[in-house]
Design an enzyme around this catalytic site. Sequence first.
Site, PDB file in Angstrom:
ATOM      1  N   ARG A  95      -7.729  -0.377  -1.557  1.00  0.00           N
ATOM      2  CA  ARG A  95      -7.212  -1.634  -1.014  1.00  0.00           C
ATOM      3  C   ARG A  95      -8.338  -2.454  -0.378  1.00  0.00           C
ATOM      4  O   ARG A  95      -8.337  -3.673  -0.447  1.00  0.00           O
ATOM      5  CB  ARG A  95      -6.115  -1.364  -0.001  1.00  0.00           C
ATOM      6  CG  ARG A  95      -4.862  -0.766  -0.634  1.00  0.00           C
ATOM      7  CD  ARG A  95      -3.771  -0.543   0.386  1.00  0.00           C
ATOM      8  NE  ARG A  95      -2.588   0.067  -0.198  1.00  0.00           N
ATOM      9  CZ  ARG A  95      -2.378   1.376  -0.258  1.00  0.00           C
ATOM     10  NH1 ARG A  95      -3.269   2.210   0.222  1.00  0.00           N
ATOM     11  NH2 ARG A  95      -1.265   1.855  -0.798  1.00  0.00           N
ATOM     12  N   ASP A 156       4.676   3.229   3.644  1.00  0.00           N
ATOM     13  CA  ASP A 156       4.115   4.586   3.671  1.00  0.00           C
ATOM     14  C   ASP A 156       5.053   5.530   4.443  1.00  0.00           C
ATOM     15  O   ASP A 156       5.230   6.695   4.059  1.00  0.00           O
ATOM     16  CB  ASP A 156       2.740   4.581   4.359  1.00  0.00           C
ATOM     17  CG  ASP A 156       1.895   3.410   3.901  1.00  0.00           C
ATOM     18  OD1 ASP A 156       0.853   3.625   3.287  1.00  0.00           O
ATOM     19  OD2 ASP A 156       2.310   2.260   4.165  1.00  0.00           O
ATOM     20  N   ARG A 159       7.791   6.458   2.241  1.00  0.00           N
ATOM     21  CA  ARG A 159       7.353   7.493   1.282  1.00  0.00           C
ATOM     22  C   ARG A 159       7.355   8.858   1.959  1.00  0.00           C
ATOM     23  O   ARG A 159       7.793   9.849   1.385  1.00  0.00           O
ATOM     24  CB  ARG A 159       5.942   7.168   0.769  1.00  0.00           C
ATOM     25  CG  ARG A 159       5.920   5.994  -0.185  1.00  0.00           C
ATOM     26  CD  ARG A 159       4.493   5.605  -0.588  1.00  0.00           C
ATOM     27  NE  ARG A 159       4.547   4.516  -1.559  1.00  0.00           N
ATOM     28  CZ  ARG A 159       3.634   3.566  -1.691  1.00  0.00           C
ATOM     29  NH1 ARG A 159       2.577   3.549  -0.897  1.00  0.00           N
ATOM     30  NH2 ARG A 159       3.758   2.630  -2.614  1.00  0.00           N
ATOM     31  N   HIS A 183      -2.899   0.800   6.553  1.00  0.00           N
ATOM     32  CA  HIS A 183      -2.111   0.970   5.329  1.00  0.00           C
ATOM     33  C   HIS A 183      -3.151   1.232   4.236  1.00  0.00           C
ATOM     34  O   HIS A 183      -3.670   0.313   3.616  1.00  0.00           O
ATOM     35  CB  HIS A 183      -1.300  -0.301   5.031  1.00  0.00           C
ATOM     36  CG  HIS A 183      -0.722  -0.316   3.638  1.00  0.00           C
ATOM     37  ND1 HIS A 183       0.160   0.628   3.181  1.00  0.00           N
ATOM     38  CD2 HIS A 183      -0.910  -1.171   2.599  1.00  0.00           C
ATOM     39  CE1 HIS A 183       0.497   0.354   1.933  1.00  0.00           C
ATOM     40  NE2 HIS A 183      -0.147  -0.732   1.554  1.00  0.00           N
TER      41      HIS A 183
HETATM   42  P1  NAD Z   1       0.425 -10.016  -8.900  1.00  0.00           P
HETATM   43  O1  NAD Z   1      -0.920 -10.240  -9.511  1.00  0.00           O
HETATM   44  O2  NAD Z   1       1.535  -9.546  -9.763  1.00  0.00           O
HETATM   45  O3  NAD Z   1       0.922 -11.331  -8.155  1.00  0.00           O
HETATM   46  C1  NAD Z   1       0.112 -12.092  -7.308  1.00  0.00           C
HETATM   47  C2  NAD Z   1       0.557 -13.525  -7.458  1.00  0.00           C
HETATM   48  O4  NAD Z   1      -0.157 -14.316  -6.512  1.00  0.00           O
HETATM   49  C3  NAD Z   1       0.275 -14.132  -8.850  1.00  0.00           C
HETATM   50  O5  NAD Z   1       1.480 -14.613  -9.411  1.00  0.00           O
HETATM   51  C4  NAD Z   1      -0.724 -15.246  -8.561  1.00  0.00           C
HETATM   52  O6  NAD Z   1      -0.539 -16.377  -9.414  1.00  0.00           O
HETATM   53  C5  NAD Z   1      -0.398 -15.582  -7.111  1.00  0.00           C
HETATM   54  N1  NAD Z   1      -1.478 -16.239  -6.379  1.00  0.00           N
HETATM   55  C6  NAD Z   1      -2.799 -15.977  -6.404  1.00  0.00           C
HETATM   56  N2  NAD Z   1      -3.431 -16.788  -5.548  1.00  0.00           N
HETATM   57  C7  NAD Z   1      -2.499 -17.581  -4.973  1.00  0.00           C
HETATM   58  C8  NAD Z   1      -2.529 -18.610  -4.000  1.00  0.00           C
HETATM   59  N3  NAD Z   1      -3.673 -18.986  -3.419  1.00  0.00           N
HETATM   60  N4  NAD Z   1      -1.368 -19.184  -3.638  1.00  0.00           N
HETATM   61  C9  NAD Z   1      -0.200 -18.807  -4.217  1.00  0.00           C
HETATM   62  N5  NAD Z   1      -0.102 -17.839  -5.139  1.00  0.00           N
HETATM   63  C10 NAD Z   1      -1.243 -17.234  -5.507  1.00  0.00           C
HETATM   64  O7  NAD Z   1       0.186  -8.964  -7.697  1.00  0.00           O
HETATM   65  P2  NAD Z   1       1.308  -8.095  -6.994  1.00  0.00           P
HETATM   66  O8  NAD Z   1       1.452  -6.787  -7.688  1.00  0.00           O
HETATM   67  O9  NAD Z   1       2.510  -8.946  -6.788  1.00  0.00           O
HETATM   68  O10 NAD Z   1       0.606  -7.779  -5.591  1.00  0.00           O
HETATM   69  C11 NAD Z   1       0.466  -8.802  -4.622  1.00  0.00           C
HETATM   70  C12 NAD Z   1      -0.257  -8.254  -3.398  1.00  0.00           C
HETATM   71  O11 NAD Z   1       0.586  -7.353  -2.697  1.00  0.00           O
HETATM   72  C13 NAD Z   1      -1.529  -7.486  -3.739  1.00  0.00           C
HETATM   73  O12 NAD Z   1      -2.546  -7.796  -2.806  1.00  0.00           O
HETATM   74  C14 NAD Z   1      -1.107  -6.038  -3.588  1.00  0.00           C
HETATM   75  O13 NAD Z   1      -2.180  -5.162  -3.337  1.00  0.00           O
HETATM   76  C15 NAD Z   1      -0.169  -6.175  -2.412  1.00  0.00           C
HETATM   77  N6  NAD Z   1       0.758  -5.055  -2.167  1.00  0.00           N
HETATM   78  C16 NAD Z   1       0.950  -4.698  -0.866  1.00  0.00           C
HETATM   79  C17 NAD Z   1       1.792  -3.652  -0.557  1.00  0.00           C
HETATM   80  C18 NAD Z   1       1.967  -3.249   0.886  1.00  0.00           C
HETATM   81  O14 NAD Z   1       2.603  -2.225   1.213  1.00  0.00           O
HETATM   82  N7  NAD Z   1       1.437  -4.033   1.828  1.00  0.00           N
HETATM   83  C19 NAD Z   1       2.462  -2.953  -1.576  1.00  0.00           C
HETATM   84  C20 NAD Z   1       2.269  -3.369  -2.885  1.00  0.00           C
HETATM   85  C21 NAD Z   1       1.392  -4.406  -3.174  1.00  0.00           C
END
Ligand code: NAD
Length: 321
Positions: A95, A156, A159, A183
């Site tokens: 991450r 987490d 999980r 995280h």
């Molecule tokens: P993804 O690539 O499927 O979606 C990301 C989206 O963000 C895309 O549609 C993209 O067009 C959009 N985007 C990019 N820059 C942008 C901006 N400046 N403004 C608006 N939209 C924008 O990715 P995902 O699988 O949906 O993951 C998103 C984030 O969530 C990642 O950073 C991932 O690591 C994180 N995540 C966090 C957790 C957690 O527990 N905190 C869990 C899962 C994923």
Amino acid sequence: MTASSTSHKSTVSIIGAGSVGTAIAYACLIRGSADALALYDTNAAKVRAEVLDLNHGTQFAPACRIDGSDELAVTAGSDLVVVTAGAKQKPGQSRLDLAAANVEIAQALTPALLDLSPDAVVLFVSNPVDVVTYAAIRAVGDDSAPRIFGSGTVLDSGRLRFLVAQRVGIAVENVHALVVGEHGDSEITLWSSATVGGVPALAYDGGDGPVFDADTRADIASDVVRSAYEIIAGKGATNLAIGLSTARIVEAVLRDQHRVLPVSTLQRGAHGIEGVCLSLPTLVDGRGATRVLEVPMSDAEMAGLQASARALREAQDALGL
Ligand code: NAD
């Protein structure tokens, strides 16, 4: 203002309509978490498609208005904004490797979002969520800290509770256990305060001795950390459980529920930690993440928490935060 009165319509904006943003929208829709959802993504075709798909299901879910756009103005007047925008982990990537790009997005978006929704609570989900949340708070000032926080180790901990519940054959609702700290790879499983049906997990006897011996505890703690990597390797993203757990955080804010959740907040001295965002059990209400609870820890857990705080501070320093 948050939706504490019945007359106020609660509006949640979701930034980023990728796999996580749409899973959060879907979970909020089917749980009836909000009266209105607004999705924003820089990819106009994607956000339009996701909004259409969600709207086609509204007949079968609690009433909810759903809008979306590639213009940030669609988020105006929100009670709560959930930020998922940005790059995601590639197989094998940690991450923290994602940090620079997502930190920049958070720094640019947060002031713009608060201009459009001056009273909103802002919940970060984009990874690395602790560092991204810290950058967002710093971008608009430390006074904003209670209303800007991250989803942290809520997922987490879910999980962990699932794995413990599965091991003893007891419903997950009867298991209480927390993951705290980052995280990510340095997170800590708090076995000393974990309970199964009110019985301390460390004393829980399955009939032929304690279930959670040192080897079992180590296996479960490592499964909690590894499971995100396994899901990403198998399906490209983790999205369904983060969707559900985020909907739960959304409800805690919109309904002023005073729920204790391990969300990531700017620490101000709990366990001697400050100047870094990480997760500890925290009161979540209509104003955001308002009070950190100091849960008792063993010496090893406390040392792990301090090491996690140091790892996060190093990541912040490396990014010039
Ligand atoms: P993804 O690539 O499927 O979606 C990301 C989206 O963000 C895309 O549609 C993209 O067009 C959009 N985007 C990019 N820059 C942008 C901006 N400046 N403004 C608006 N939209 C924008 O990715 P995902 O699988 O949906 O993951 C998103 C984030 O969530 C990642 O950073 C991932 O690591 C994180 N995540 C966090 C957790 C957690 O527990 N905190 C869990 C899962 C994923």
